[in-house]
Motif scaffolding. Structure first.
Motif, PDB file in Angstrom:
ATOM      1  N   PRO A 138      19.198  48.637 -23.987  1.00 42.70           N
ATOM      2  CA  PRO A 138      20.449  49.407 -24.029  1.00 42.70           C
ATOM      3  C   PRO A 138      21.029  49.486 -22.613  1.00 42.70           C
ATOM      4  N   PHE A 139      22.351  49.352 -22.509  1.00 45.34           N
ATOM      5  CA  PHE A 139      22.994  49.388 -21.198  1.00 45.34           C
ATOM      6  C   PHE A 139      22.642  50.666 -20.442  1.00 45.34           C
ATOM      7  N   GLU A 140      22.448  51.777 -21.177  1.00 42.67           N
ATOM      8  CA  GLU A 140      22.252  53.068 -20.537  1.00 42.67           C
ATOM      9  C   GLU A 140      20.810  53.308 -20.080  1.00 42.67           C
ATOM     10  N   ARG A 141      19.894  52.415 -20.420  1.00 45.39           N
ATOM     11  CA  ARG A 141      18.511  52.606 -19.959  1.00 45.39           C
ATOM     12  C   ARG A 141      18.450  52.398 -18.443  1.00 45.39           C
ATOM     13  N   ASP A 142      17.658  53.196 -17.780  1.00 42.02           N
ATOM     14  CA  ASP A 142      17.691  53.148 -16.312  1.00 42.02           C
ATOM     15  C   ASP A 142      16.956  51.925 -15.778  1.00 42.02           C
ATOM     16  N   ASP A 143      17.423  51.461 -14.615  1.00 43.39           N
ATOM     17  CA  ASP A 143      16.947  50.207 -14.046  1.00 43.39           C
ATOM     18  C   ASP A 143      15.431  50.183 -13.857  1.00 43.39           C
ATOM     19  N   ARG A 144      14.893  51.293 -13.368  1.00 36.69           N
ATOM     20  CA  ARG A 144      13.475  51.261 -13.032  1.00 36.69           C
ATOM     21  C   ARG A 144      12.617  51.046 -14.266  1.00 36.69           C
ATOM     22  N   ARG A 168      14.893  42.164 -33.019  1.00 39.07           N
ATOM     23  CA  ARG A 168      14.837  43.287 -32.078  1.00 39.07           C
ATOM     24  C   ARG A 168      15.037  42.905 -30.614  1.00 39.07           C
ATOM     25  N   VAL A 215      21.498  41.595 -17.391  1.00 37.97           N
ATOM     26  CA  VAL A 215      22.914  41.708 -17.733  1.00 37.97           C
ATOM     27  C   VAL A 215      23.511  43.026 -17.240  1.00 37.97           C
ATOM     28  N   LYS A 216      24.607  42.949 -16.535  1.00 37.03           N
ATOM     29  CA  LYS A 216      25.328  44.084 -15.952  1.00 37.03           C
ATOM     30  C   LYS A 216      24.457  44.864 -14.968  1.00 37.03           C
ATOM     31  N   ARG A 217      23.330  44.287 -14.549  1.00 35.14           N
ATOM     32  CA  ARG A 217      22.441  44.953 -13.584  1.00 35.14           C
ATOM     33  C   ARG A 217      22.281  44.033 -12.362  1.00 35.14           C
ATOM     34  N   TRP A 218      21.321  43.094 -12.448  1.00 36.10           N
ATOM     35  CA  TRP A 218      21.059  42.206 -11.301  1.00 36.10           C
ATOM     36  C   TRP A 218      21.805  40.902 -11.586  1.00 36.10           C
ATOM     37  N   VAL A 219      23.110  40.901 -11.313  1.00 34.45           N
ATOM     38  CA  VAL A 219      23.997  39.858 -11.842  1.00 34.45           C
ATOM     39  C   VAL A 219      24.153  38.655 -10.921  1.00 34.45           C
ATOM     40  N   LEU A 254      12.821  47.369 -15.400  1.00 35.54           N
ATOM     41  CA  LEU A 254      12.006  46.456 -14.582  1.00 35.54           C
ATOM     42  C   LEU A 254      10.517  46.633 -14.858  1.00 35.54           C
TER      43      LEU A 254
END
Lengths: 300, 300
Positions: free
Chosen positions: B276-282, B240, B14-18, B285
């Motif tokens: 969380p939206f703010e967690r970094d992509d790497r 959770r 979500v909001k990343r690899w859309v 994954l």
């Protein structure tokens, strides 16, 4: 020192006390507050015109009966879930722009003069490497849309628009420098754009690093552009949006001093807290009420 | 014992690899999976028809090039934020119904035969006392809408509709008895309604009590109606939606045994995790990939 304006974002009411006949008495009687920030998680601007007209009428009438003023209306969780004005497909950016134009008209009709929130996020990369900032093309497109939106805000009858910086490299602005540049690039629009920094965004250590994650820096360096502030309890490790019954790193009295020291002690401060949907209503209300009491002790 | 079908809900994208050109290669190459559940957090069914047509075309074409099948499409965080089919205003319920009808048409056009999610929530009360269940009027209205939606699903060309029970008294169904009653009340619709229990919903101790919070009971008592299952790591204290790198109370091998013991070992299981939206992509994954490896060890 004079009393500071403390209000609450209606995020705690999402999917719970969704209409003003439900939340206005709670705000007055349980929280003892007279200032709120409306959330677009309670009303989706894409609902049909007739529905929006009636709901705007209720918002214009009911909170006032309880002595509660709506200061502004902000984007909530639902719309923030999408890439908004920075989606990879320009047609989805257009849709997000029309969503905001409808949000402006709804707010104005509800008697709310200020609208704001985060602007959008670019997509992630397959290799999961996050660039430090938007491309110039994406940034310029975003500023063009912001300038156009200020025209929509004028037509609707709004008085201020707000950007809420978020702690993500894929969003904009996430640094103080980006926020300053953006404010310069949208200067002079018919309805002014201003900033709403959030205590849990500016202090997110995994992004900024432990020694650069500082709300004080945002407040001091951007003070002329700051129109209001979001406060929350957080541990600086995520954007928690906890209430002040949780053990965290934000000290309300230190927060008050930081606001005054930066010269923004006259701007309203809104508590913005989110709860898991499954948490029961009574414990949510008790925790919000306890938090407001704590904040009043510092800000009142 | 035969291999069980393990897939992943695209909630982690979500909001990343859309878009499918972003998530399909990740699902194949990083996760080593060939089965996904699409999320309406990636595409809002209210986007304009022309946009939806193009995005449906991409979904029909691109994942298959990577050997990835889309099993179903589920409501995500954005739509779940609203009261949906149980909002206090019947016109907002109508809007939620039309949202679902559009979601069905989009899914069918994207070649996805099954759509599901939670149905809605009634508003909270000012006194914060939560009733044990919906009023009969609200329940009957909900069932009427579900029956009508099955007609829309038939027109769109879907093959199954899904209810996801949630652990809230204001939503429906939240008990095994309610879920059984609902399945009886929507029996015989032109497109069948089935259930998707979630490991973190059935086990939520603050609602059900420590000794009644049991996924095994849901699986055993409702087995004929269960078409798929959501799995997550959780501590039973909140819903959770952690991944399996977190320390929690769900043991993947015990989960596998529970599914087989209840006779639903042939139904696909989807990992549904939110970050969380703010967690970094790497780090997202890496954590998803590690979780899939853990689950494959149990289910593979």
């Amino acid at each position: 020192m004079s009393k500071m304006a403390l209000g609450i974002n209606l995020s705690f009411c999402v999917k719970r006390w969704v209409t003003p006949d439900l939340w206005a008495p709670l705000v007055r009687d349980r929280l003892g507050l007279d200032l709120v920030q409306f959330s677009f998680d309670l009303v989706d601007p894409m609902w049909p015109d007739g529905v929006l007209q009636d709901l705007a009428g209720e918002l214009r009438a009911v909170p006032g009966e309880y002595g509660v003023e709506i200061h502004s209306a902000f984007i909530g969780l639902a719309h923030y879930t999408f890439n908004q004005l920075l989606h990879p497909d320009p047609r989805v950016r257009d849709y997000a722009e029309s969503w905001l134009a409808r949000a402006y008209r709804f707010a104005a009709e509800a008697g709310i003069g200020r609208v704001g929130g985060p602007l959008g996020a670019i997509a992630s990369r397959i290799d999961s490497r996050e660039p430090e900032s938007l491309s110039e093309a994406d940034y310029n497109d975003l500023v063009t849309r912001m300038r156009r939106l200020a025209g929509e805000a004028l037509k609707a009858g709004l008085r201020e628009l707000y950007v809420e910086p978020t702690p993500l490299r894929r969003e904009c602005p996430w640094t103080i420098a980006q926020a300053g540049r953006m404010m310069a690039d949208v200067a002079g629009t018919p309805v002014p754009w201003r900033l709403c920094p959030d205590w849990g965004h500016a202090t997110f250590e995994p992004l900024y690093g432990r020694y650069r994650a500082s709300m004080e820096d945002w407040l001091t360096e951007l003070s002329p552009h700051i129109g209001m502030v979001h406060i929350q309890q957080t541990d600086f490790q995520y954007d928690r949006h906890w209430d002040f019954t949780e053990a965290g790193a934000v000290d309300p009295e230190a927060a008050r001093d930081a606001l005054r020291h930066a010269g923004v002690g006259d701007r309203p401060v809104f508590l913005e807290v989110f709860y898991p949907f499954e948490r029961d209503d009574r414990s949510v209300l008790d925790a919000v009420a306890a938090s407001v009491t704590i904040l009043k002790g510092a800000f009142g």
